[in-house]
Each structure stands twice: as structure tokens, then as C-alpha cells.
Design a protein around this motif. Sequence first.
Motif, PDB file in Angstrom:
ATOM      1  N   LYS A  49       0.902  -1.173   0.031  1.00  0.00           N
ATOM      2  CA  LYS A  49       0.000  -0.035  -0.081  1.00  0.00           C
ATOM      3  C   LYS A  49       0.958   1.174   0.013  1.00  0.00           C
ATOM      4  N   GLN A  50       2.090   1.384   0.911  1.00  0.00           N
ATOM      5  CA  GLN A  50       2.881   2.415   0.877  1.00  0.00           C
ATOM      6  C   GLN A  50       3.348   2.664  -0.696  1.00  0.00           C
ATOM      7  N   ILE A  51       3.889   1.746  -1.365  1.00  0.00           N
ATOM      8  CA  ILE A  51       4.596   1.933  -2.770  1.00  0.00           C
ATOM      9  C   ILE A  51       3.128   2.361  -3.672  1.00  0.00           C
ATOM     10  N   ALA A  52       2.188   2.132  -3.578  1.00  0.00           N
ATOM     11  CA  ALA A  52       1.042   2.435  -4.428  1.00  0.00           C
ATOM     12  C   ALA A  52       0.570   3.617  -4.054  1.00  0.00           C
ATOM     13  N   GLN A  53       0.765   4.283  -2.823  1.00  0.00           N
ATOM     14  CA  GLN A  53       0.305   5.376  -2.326  1.00  0.00           C
ATOM     15  C   GLN A  53       1.101   6.482  -2.836  1.00  0.00           C
ATOM     16  N   HIS A  54       2.306   6.054  -2.509  1.00  0.00           N
ATOM     17  CA  HIS A  54       3.437   7.089  -3.098  1.00  0.00           C
ATOM     18  C   HIS A  54       3.113   7.386  -4.494  1.00  0.00           C
ATOM     19  N   HIS A  55       3.074   6.445  -5.189  1.00  0.00           N
ATOM     20  CA  HIS A  55       2.807   6.581  -6.826  1.00  0.00           C
ATOM     21  C   HIS A  55       1.403   7.294  -7.061  1.00  0.00           C
ATOM     22  N   LEU A  56       0.178   6.976  -6.400  1.00  0.00           N
ATOM     23  CA  LEU A  56      -0.907   8.028  -6.461  1.00  0.00           C
ATOM     24  C   LEU A  56      -0.709   9.279  -6.019  1.00  0.00           C
ATOM     25  N   ASP A  57       0.366   9.364  -5.041  1.00  0.00           N
ATOM     26  CA  ASP A  57       0.553  10.824  -4.759  1.00  0.00           C
ATOM     27  C   ASP A  57       1.342  11.668  -6.046  1.00  0.00           C
ATOM     28  N   LEU A  58       2.064  10.858  -6.488  1.00  0.00           N
ATOM     29  CA  LEU A  58       3.036  11.538  -7.687  1.00  0.00           C
ATOM     30  C   LEU A  58       1.975  11.764  -8.907  1.00  0.00           C
ATOM     31  N   ILE A  59       1.042  10.983  -9.105  1.00  0.00           N
ATOM     32  CA  ILE A  59       0.072  11.109 -10.166  1.00  0.00           C
ATOM     33  C   ILE A  59      -0.637  12.282  -9.868  1.00  0.00           C
ATOM     34  N   ASP A  60      -1.237  12.403  -8.568  1.00  0.00           N
ATOM     35  CA  ASP A  60      -1.963  13.534  -8.078  1.00  0.00           C
ATOM     36  C   ASP A  60      -1.303  15.054  -8.444  1.00  0.00           C
ATOM     37  N   ALA A  61       0.096  15.154  -7.992  1.00  0.00           N
ATOM     38  CA  ALA A  61       0.764  15.958  -8.260  1.00  0.00           C
ATOM     39  C   ALA A  61       0.940  16.414  -9.883  1.00  0.00           C
ATOM     40  N   LYS A  62       1.187  15.366 -10.542  1.00  0.00           N
ATOM     41  CA  LYS A  62       1.169  15.594 -11.968  1.00  0.00           C
ATOM     42  C   LYS A  62      -0.062  15.928 -12.610  1.00  0.00           C
ATOM     43  N   ILE A  63      -1.168  15.642 -12.038  1.00  0.00           N
ATOM     44  CA  ILE A  63      -2.514  16.021 -12.488  1.00  0.00           C
ATOM     45  C   ILE A  63      -2.541  17.620 -12.285  1.00  0.00           C
ATOM     46  N   ALA A  64      -2.098  17.931 -11.098  1.00  0.00           N
ATOM     47  CA  ALA A  64      -2.434  19.160 -10.597  1.00  0.00           C
ATOM     48  C   ALA A  64      -1.541  20.279 -11.411  1.00  0.00           C
ATOM     49  N   GLU A  65      -0.357  19.689 -11.674  1.00  0.00           N
ATOM     50  CA  GLU A  65       0.533  20.452 -12.521  1.00  0.00           C
ATOM     51  C   GLU A  65       0.101  20.518 -14.069  1.00  0.00           C
ATOM     52  N   LEU A  66      -0.459  19.602 -14.457  1.00  0.00           N
ATOM     53  CA  LEU A  66      -1.058  19.521 -15.911  1.00  0.00           C
ATOM     54  C   LEU A  66      -2.389  20.328 -16.096  1.00  0.00           C
ATOM     55  N   LYS A  67      -3.107  20.598 -14.706  1.00  0.00           N
ATOM     56  CA  LYS A  67      -4.269  21.360 -14.715  1.00  0.00           C
ATOM     57  C   LYS A  67      -3.901  23.033 -14.721  1.00  0.00           C
ATOM     58  N   ALA A  68      -2.667  23.265 -13.977  1.00  0.00           N
ATOM     59  CA  ALA A  68      -2.285  24.778 -14.012  1.00  0.00           C
ATOM     60  C   ALA A  68      -1.691  24.849 -15.287  1.00  0.00           C
ATOM     61  N   MET A  69      -1.028  23.947 -15.892  1.00  0.00           N
ATOM     62  CA  MET A  69      -0.657  24.133 -17.547  1.00  0.00           C
ATOM     63  C   MET A  69      -1.439  24.731 -18.468  1.00  0.00           C
ATOM     64  N   ARG A  70      -2.627  23.760 -18.040  1.00  0.00           N
ATOM     65  CA  ARG A  70      -3.719  23.790 -18.967  1.00  0.00           C
ATOM     66  C   ARG A  70      -4.546  25.208 -18.740  1.00  0.00           C
ATOM     67  N   THR A  71      -4.761  25.635 -17.752  1.00  0.00           N
ATOM     68  CA  THR A  71      -5.349  26.965 -17.429  1.00  0.00           C
ATOM     69  C   THR A  71      -4.296  28.135 -17.960  1.00  0.00           C
ATOM     70  N   THR A  72      -3.077  28.145 -17.819  1.00  0.00           N
ATOM     71  CA  THR A  72      -1.987  29.160 -18.224  1.00  0.00           C
ATOM     72  C   THR A  72      -2.411  29.220 -19.590  1.00  0.00           C
ATOM     73  N   LEU A  73      -2.210  28.174 -20.397  1.00  0.00           N
ATOM     74  CA  LEU A  73      -2.011  28.031 -21.793  1.00  0.00           C
ATOM     75  C   LEU A  73      -3.506  28.614 -22.217  1.00  0.00           C
TER      76      LEU A  73
END
Length: 134
Positions: A80-104
Motif C-alpha cells: 500500500k505504501q508503494i501504491a500510495q506514493h505512486h498515487l501521490d505522484l500522479i495527483d501532483a502531476k495532474i495538478a501540474e497539468l491542470k495549471a499548465m492547461r489553465t495558463t495556456l
Amino acid sequence: MNIGDIARITNLPAKTIRYYEDIGLVNPARDDNAYRRFNDNDVHKLGFIGRARSLGFTIEDCRALLALYEDKDRASADVKQIAQHHLDLIDAKIAELKAMRTTLGHLIESCAGDHRPDCPILEDLAVISQKEPC
């Protein structure tokens, strides 16, 4: 099974299977002629790795997850720890992509897109960032 057979079964390219062998994720037997011979356990491992990779896990995550899968005394908390860490990275990437989309999106809306040379998109791209370098 040879590498062509296992490639068809697992939907993995032969080159990827060879790479996984090179880095020690699978260790197929070798015939007298040095051809790889894969067994059912190899098929299962490669399917496991292929599925994990399709979910975006790194090679090292796959190595850890495979080791945990094979360890019948494992604690599910470790998985679960490995999977949770990976999910946290995915969530961070999604937030980054949303910010990029808003700016663009804002930049595109700001651009007239006509015959004039003024372009807020190019102007924004030309601005030197004030962020500290890594």
C-alpha cells in the motif's frame, strides 16, 4: 515457450522482455543453443510487470512490488505504501497539468490570432522566470 510466444501472450515487445531480463526482473532458462525458454512463472511475472508499468509504476517500483508479491510473509502495508506514493505522484502531476492547461488556455484566449504581429503567447514564453534555479 520462446520469446516470440511470450511476447504474444503478454503483449510485450520482445525488446522489452530482453530488457527485463537484462535488469534481472525475469531469468528465463536457456536451451543448449542459448535460446531463452520461458515457463509459466515467467509469463506470470511479465504479465504482472506489464500491468504495473501500464499503471505508471517505475521499474524499481515493479521490482519492489514483484518481490512483495513473491514474499508470502509480506505486510500489505508495504504494498500500500508503494501504491500510495505512486498515487501521490500522479495527483501532483495532474495538478501540474491542470495549471499548465489553465495558463495556456488564458494565453490562447488573449491572442487575437489575426494578421497583427502582437502575440501574448510569444510574449509570455519570452519572459524569464523569476523562480530560483534548481
